[in-house]
Motif scaffolding. Structure first.
Motif, mmCIF file in Angstrom:
data_model
loop_
_atom_site.group_PDB
_atom_site.id
_atom_site.type_symbol
_atom_site.label_atom_id
_atom_site.label_comp_id
_atom_site.label_asym_id
_atom_site.label_seq_id
_atom_site.Cartn_x
_atom_site.Cartn_y
_atom_site.Cartn_z
ATOM 1 N N GLY A 90 0.992 -1.316 0.074
ATOM 2 C CA GLY A 90 0.059 0.191 -0.255
ATOM 3 C C GLY A 90 1.055 1.367 0.076
ATOM 4 N N GLN A 91 0.223 2.323 0.575
ATOM 5 C CA GLN A 91 1.086 3.417 0.616
ATOM 6 C C GLN A 91 0.452 4.274 1.595
ATOM 7 O OE1 GLN A 91 1.140 6.327 -2.953
ATOM 8 N NE2 GLN A 91 3.093 6.188 -3.064
ATOM 9 N N VAL A 92 1.260 5.354 2.178
ATOM 10 C CA VAL A 92 0.806 6.244 3.093
ATOM 11 C C VAL A 92 1.177 7.895 2.648
ATOM 12 C CG1 VAL A 92 1.198 4.659 5.147
ATOM 13 C CG2 VAL A 92 3.087 6.284 4.429
ATOM 14 N N THR A 93 0.636 8.664 3.372
ATOM 15 C CA THR A 93 0.760 10.115 3.123
ATOM 16 C C THR A 93 2.063 10.555 4.078
ATOM 17 O OG1 THR A 93 -0.673 10.876 4.989
ATOM 18 C CG2 THR A 93 -1.728 10.416 2.719
ATOM 19 N N THR A 94 2.343 11.800 3.728
ATOM 20 C CA THR A 94 3.357 12.437 4.388
ATOM 21 C C THR A 94 3.063 12.850 5.845
ATOM 22 O OG1 THR A 94 2.719 14.291 3.487
ATOM 23 C CG2 THR A 94 4.812 13.276 2.502
ATOM 24 N N LYS A 95 1.634 13.118 5.902
ATOM 25 C CA LYS A 95 1.023 13.255 7.219
ATOM 26 C C LYS A 95 1.043 12.234 7.939
ATOM 27 C CE LYS A 95 -3.211 15.274 9.257
ATOM 28 N NZ LYS A 95 -4.462 15.763 9.116
ATOM 29 N N GLU A 96 1.068 10.981 7.495
ATOM 30 C CA GLU A 96 0.942 9.774 8.369
ATOM 31 C C GLU A 96 2.323 9.506 8.897
ATOM 32 O OE1 GLU A 96 -2.104 6.741 6.796
ATOM 33 O OE2 GLU A 96 -1.406 7.764 5.129
ATOM 34 N N VAL A 97 3.552 10.058 8.231
ATOM 35 C CA VAL A 97 4.852 9.638 8.646
ATOM 36 C C VAL A 97 5.434 10.692 9.668
ATOM 37 C CG1 VAL A 97 5.317 7.964 7.015
ATOM 38 C CG2 VAL A 97 5.841 10.638 6.723
ATOM 39 N N LEU A 98 4.554 11.826 9.698
ATOM 40 C CA LEU A 98 5.170 13.037 10.710
ATOM 41 C C LEU A 98 5.300 12.569 12.028
ATOM 42 C CD1 LEU A 98 2.843 16.161 9.758
ATOM 43 C CD2 LEU A 98 5.533 16.258 9.944
ATOM 44 N N ARG A 99 4.623 11.602 12.529
ATOM 45 C CA ARG A 99 4.616 11.253 13.862
ATOM 46 C C ARG A 99 6.082 10.497 13.985
ATOM 47 N NH1 ARG A 99 0.432 8.471 15.621
ATOM 48 N NH2 ARG A 99 -0.683 9.125 14.074
ATOM 49 N N TYR A 100 6.685 10.041 12.992
ATOM 50 C CA TYR A 100 8.320 9.647 13.049
ATOM 51 C C TYR A 100 9.142 10.432 13.078
ATOM 52 C CZ TYR A 100 5.162 5.387 11.970
ATOM 53 O OH TYR A 100 4.242 4.494 11.917
ATOM 54 N N CYS A 101 8.945 11.701 12.959
ATOM 55 C CA CYS A 101 10.061 12.737 12.988
ATOM 56 C C CYS A 101 10.756 12.685 14.454
ATOM 57 C CB CYS A 101 9.670 13.994 12.555
ATOM 58 S SG CYS A 101 9.175 14.302 11.030
ATOM 59 N N SER A 102 11.938 12.831 14.377
ATOM 60 C CA SER A 102 12.805 12.835 15.527
ATOM 61 C C SER A 102 12.526 13.979 16.408
ATOM 62 C CB SER A 102 14.034 12.394 15.422
ATOM 63 O OG SER A 102 15.108 12.662 16.504
ATOM 64 N N SER A 103 12.543 13.792 17.643
ATOM 65 C CA SER A 103 12.504 15.261 18.561
ATOM 66 C C SER A 103 13.838 15.213 19.273
ATOM 67 C CB SER A 103 11.294 14.819 19.779
ATOM 68 O OG SER A 103 11.556 13.904 20.408
ATOM 69 N N GLU A 104 14.844 14.489 18.800
ATOM 70 C CA GLU A 104 16.225 14.644 19.584
ATOM 71 C C GLU A 104 16.915 16.066 19.204
ATOM 72 O OE1 GLU A 104 18.447 11.455 18.564
ATOM 73 O OE2 GLU A 104 17.083 9.908 19.479
ATOM 74 N N PRO A 105 17.714 16.682 19.998
ATOM 75 C CA PRO A 105 18.338 17.789 19.738
ATOM 76 C C PRO A 105 19.158 17.724 18.576
ATOM 77 C CG PRO A 105 19.267 16.839 21.635
ATOM 78 C CD PRO A 105 17.895 16.210 21.408
ATOM 79 N N TYR A 106 19.806 16.732 18.359
ATOM 80 C CA TYR A 106 20.761 16.759 17.259
ATOM 81 C C TYR A 106 20.214 15.993 16.050
ATOM 82 C CZ TYR A 106 24.301 18.534 20.431
ATOM 83 O OH TYR A 106 24.972 19.368 21.161
ATOM 84 N N ILE A 107 20.829 16.193 14.931
ATOM 85 C CA ILE A 107 20.503 15.373 13.673
ATOM 86 C C ILE A 107 21.584 14.221 13.521
ATOM 87 C CG2 ILE A 107 20.159 15.328 11.302
ATOM 88 C CD1 ILE A 107 19.264 18.056 11.186
#
Length: 236
Positions: A90-107
């Motif tokens: 299947g496929q998801v949207t960018t909105k659905e993967v926003l939750r996986y963005c890191s909240s850590e201070p560094y990249i």
């Protein structure tokens, strides 16, 4: 028949003439990088095609994977590809993967453009992260023409958390194609940042560095990020 593992494809990037495929398992929220038995784990075309087509960003792909894989001494996400066909689920949207963005201070571990192999190896295995999904609010591209006539691009990004990384290599083939066509990055966007295999530039002094790369760029629509604060930031 080999067991199938699902990933949301968040990178299909250049790697030594083939590709690096990586994504997040929607059941666990953890990154997975399928690897072949080639010396650097790159995924050849014959292995990765889905009914003759390249995996696309945000595709949900089912891949026959083992429970372990060569970590090359510093990567925690690798699982070996087993015999069998890859399937698009299947496929998801960018909105659905926003939750996986890191909240850590560094990249990826620090403020630099690279992480050294010993720096990664000193960490507990689960913390040897070499992939990160980043919510980017500023994105600038430098263009340089090679002697061969092709274009080379370097990216400078600023994350939603305020970290700035300058002059990173870009390995996302579709994004490079858009740049070649004269398009500019659209922000905000989601960017998968990955670490390269160890590479020592000429006259490099110190430990072997793994360089931070722009492995994938995914555009966001306005209504994708208006309610981001309502989404869950997972701790990875």
């Amino acid at each position: 028949m080999s067991p199938l593992t699902s990933i949301i494809c968040l990178a299909n990037s250049w790697k030594h003439g083939d590709r690096c495929i990586a994504g997040i398992n929607p059941e666990t929220g953890r990154w997975i990088r399928p690897i072949s038995d080639l010396e650097d784990g790159r995924i050849p075309r014959s292995m990765r095609l889905l009914e003759g087509k390249e995996p696309q960003l945000l595709d949900i792909i089912q891949i026959p994977l083992g429970k372990t894989g060569n970590d090359f001494g510093f990567e925690s996400e690798n699982l070996s590809v087993l015999p069998g066909r890859w399937k698009k689920q299947g496929q998801v949207t960018t909105k659905e993967v926003l939750r996986y963005c890191s909240s850590e201070p560094y990249i990826l571990h620090n403020y630099k453009k690279f992480v050294t192999v010993p720096e990664l190896a000193r960490k507990p295995f689960a913390l040897r992260k070499t992939l990160q999904l980043v919510h980017v609010t500023e994105f600038f591209v430098e263009k340089k023409q090679r002697e061969t006539g092709t274009n080379q691009y370097k990216a400078t990004i600023v994350s939603r958390n305020g970290q700035r990384l300058s002059r990173l290599g870009i390995t996302d083939p579709l994004f490079v194609k858009k740049l070649d066509q004269g398009n500019e990055p659209i922000v905000p966007c989601l960017v998968t940042v990955s670490l390269s295999m160890p590479h020592r530039p000429p006259n490099w002094e110190g430990d072997d560095p793994c360089w931070k790369l722009i492995a994938a760029v995914m555009e966001l629509e306005t209504n994708d990020y208006d309610d981001q604060d309502e989404l869950l930031d997972l701790p990875f």
